[in-house]
Design an enzyme around this catalytic site. Structure first.
Site, PDB file in Angstrom:
ATOM      1  N   GLU A   1      -6.474  26.001 -38.192  1.00 17.85           N
ATOM      2  CA  GLU A   1      -5.776  26.395 -36.972  1.00 17.85           C
ATOM      3  C   GLU A   1      -4.579  27.274 -37.328  1.00 17.85           C
ATOM      4  O   GLU A   1      -4.129  27.293 -38.469  1.00 17.85           O
ATOM      5  CB  GLU A   1      -5.296  25.174 -36.188  1.00 17.85           C
ATOM      6  CG  GLU A   1      -4.758  24.017 -37.023  1.00 17.85           C
ATOM      7  CD  GLU A   1      -3.594  24.331 -37.911  1.00 17.85           C
ATOM      8  OE1 GLU A   1      -2.663  25.018 -37.438  1.00 17.85           O
ATOM      9  OE2 GLU A   1      -3.583  23.909 -39.074  1.00 17.85           O
TER      10      GLU A   1
ATOM     11  N   GLU B   1      -4.271  26.198 -41.567  1.00 20.96           N
ATOM     12  CA  GLU B   1      -5.221  27.318 -41.606  1.00 20.96           C
ATOM     13  C   GLU B   1      -6.614  26.909 -42.066  1.00 20.96           C
ATOM     14  O   GLU B   1      -7.523  27.716 -42.076  1.00 20.96           O
ATOM     15  CB  GLU B   1      -4.730  28.448 -42.525  1.00 20.96           C
ATOM     16  CG  GLU B   1      -3.412  29.069 -42.140  1.00 20.96           C
ATOM     17  CD  GLU B   1      -3.010  30.203 -43.084  1.00 20.96           C
ATOM     18  OE1 GLU B   1      -3.822  30.571 -43.969  1.00 20.96           O
ATOM     19  OE2 GLU B   1      -1.905  30.727 -42.938  1.00 20.96           O
TER      20      GLU B   1
END
Length: 349
Positions: free
Chosen positions: A170, A313
């Site tokens: 994310e 991430e």
């Protein structure tokens, strides 16, 4: 189960395939269970796919990117525009997760599910960021379900293209605040124990973050009827999208790898909406955020990696990929006790 007015069927993992995979591991010429979680991951995967012939030749990382209205409360160090800048870096192999994907043979799929500006990412934008949960619920229930549907459909797409495993990531300034809120609510834990400094906060700003999370839970939780209501009020589009990815893994029988704090919170949310999807989820690493170990324990998962990572991430999830590839090589190529004509190890009581 029904999400966004669509019915989905989830079936149990294949216990026979799990047993056959473990039998193959036990036949390999080494002490029993001596490869620990390397064995466990393949056994779990065999159950998920219903086949002892485990492959991870096509790997993916889905990165859900979105902004959060709660940043207006001063709960982050970075400005909101960082979300779009970093998210677009995924497209040019300049972001950490993109570099890790390149090195591990995975393909990265960054998705704009709610960034506050238009971007060059694959566009599934529900809105230009969520509302400020300090003032009102972050999303409507319909928005939360639409975001989950984005995750489910992305898994369906990748399943159709023969991807064998999906990592979750994310990008979204403010999403440790939303994650702390959801984790605190679902685990019924004190907010102070579940809220960390994220990408970096002063002690005063951390106190403000804790206060915002606590008040949001107090204001909205009395009206919650289920986990989707909690997700809508306290979460973000990125978390909702990832919850859909975890549920999609169970629908389409693909293992989904959790990353750090935000990703594990999304997995926790998914299991509160659809408990059956827990069997399709793998843990990668233990985040430095204070709630991380509590969430893993609640999910009944043990992570393989302790790297003190807290970047997000999908970096921790992708870091697991080489370990899985090594496990497959041993599983497929190592001699069995019968091959080398020595007596097999047996379980001792």
């Amino acid at each position: 189960m029904k999400i966004n007015n669509k019915e989905y069927k989830i079936t149990s993992v294949d216990k026979k395939a799990e047993a056959l995979c473990q039998k193959r591991w036990d036949s390999i010429a080494k002490p029993l269970h001596s490869l620990g979680k390397m064995e466990d991951y393949l056994v779990q995967t065999a159950g998920i796919i219903g086949d002892v012939n485990v492959k991870f030749d096509k790997k993916a990382l889905i990165v859900m990117c979105a902004d959060n209205g709660v940043v207006a409360e001063g709960v982050t160090q970075s400005e909101q525009n960082v979300t779009a800048i970093v998210s677009e870096n995924f497209l040019s192999d300049k972001a950490t997760a993109a570099i890790l994907c390149r090195q591990t043979g995975a393909e990265i799929f960054p998705i704009d599910i709610g960034i506050a500006v238009d971007t060059k990412l694959e566009n599934h934008k529900i809105a230009y960021g969520t509302r400020n949960m300090a003032k009102e619920p972050a999303m409507t229930r319909e928005e939360a379900e639409r975001a989950m549907e984005v995750g489910i459909q992305k898994v369906a797409e990748l399943a159709g293209k023969s991807y064998k495993i999906i990592a979750t990531g994310e990008m979204g300034i403010g999403n440790t605040t939303t994650s702390s809120a959801l984790a605190s609510y679902f685990l019924n834990e004190d907010v102070e124990k579940m809220t960390g400094r994220g990408a970096g906060l002063t002690s005063k700003a951390l106190e403000k973050k804790i206060a915002v999370v606590r008040k949001a839970i107090e204001d909205y939780s009395p009206s919650f009827t289920d986990a989707v209501d909690a997700l809508a009020a306290l979460g973000g589009f990125d978390i909702a999208g990832l919850a859909g990815v975890f549920i999609g893994g169970a629908i389409y029988h693909i293992p989904i790898v959790m990353d750090g704090f935000i990703s594990t919170t999304a997995a926790l949310t998914a299991t509160r909406i659809c408990p059956e999807c827990a069997d399709y989820i793998m843990a990668s690493h233990v985040s430095k955020e204070p709630a991380a170990e509590k969430i893993l324990a609640a999910l009944g998962k043990e992570a393989a990696l302790y790297c003190d990572m807290c970047l997000g991430e999908g970096t921790g999830a992708v870091t697991l990929f080489p370990i899985l590839d090594l496990a497959v090589e041993i599983y497929e190529q190592m001699s069995t006790f019968e091959d080398i004509d020595i007596e097999a190890y047996v379980e001792l009581k």
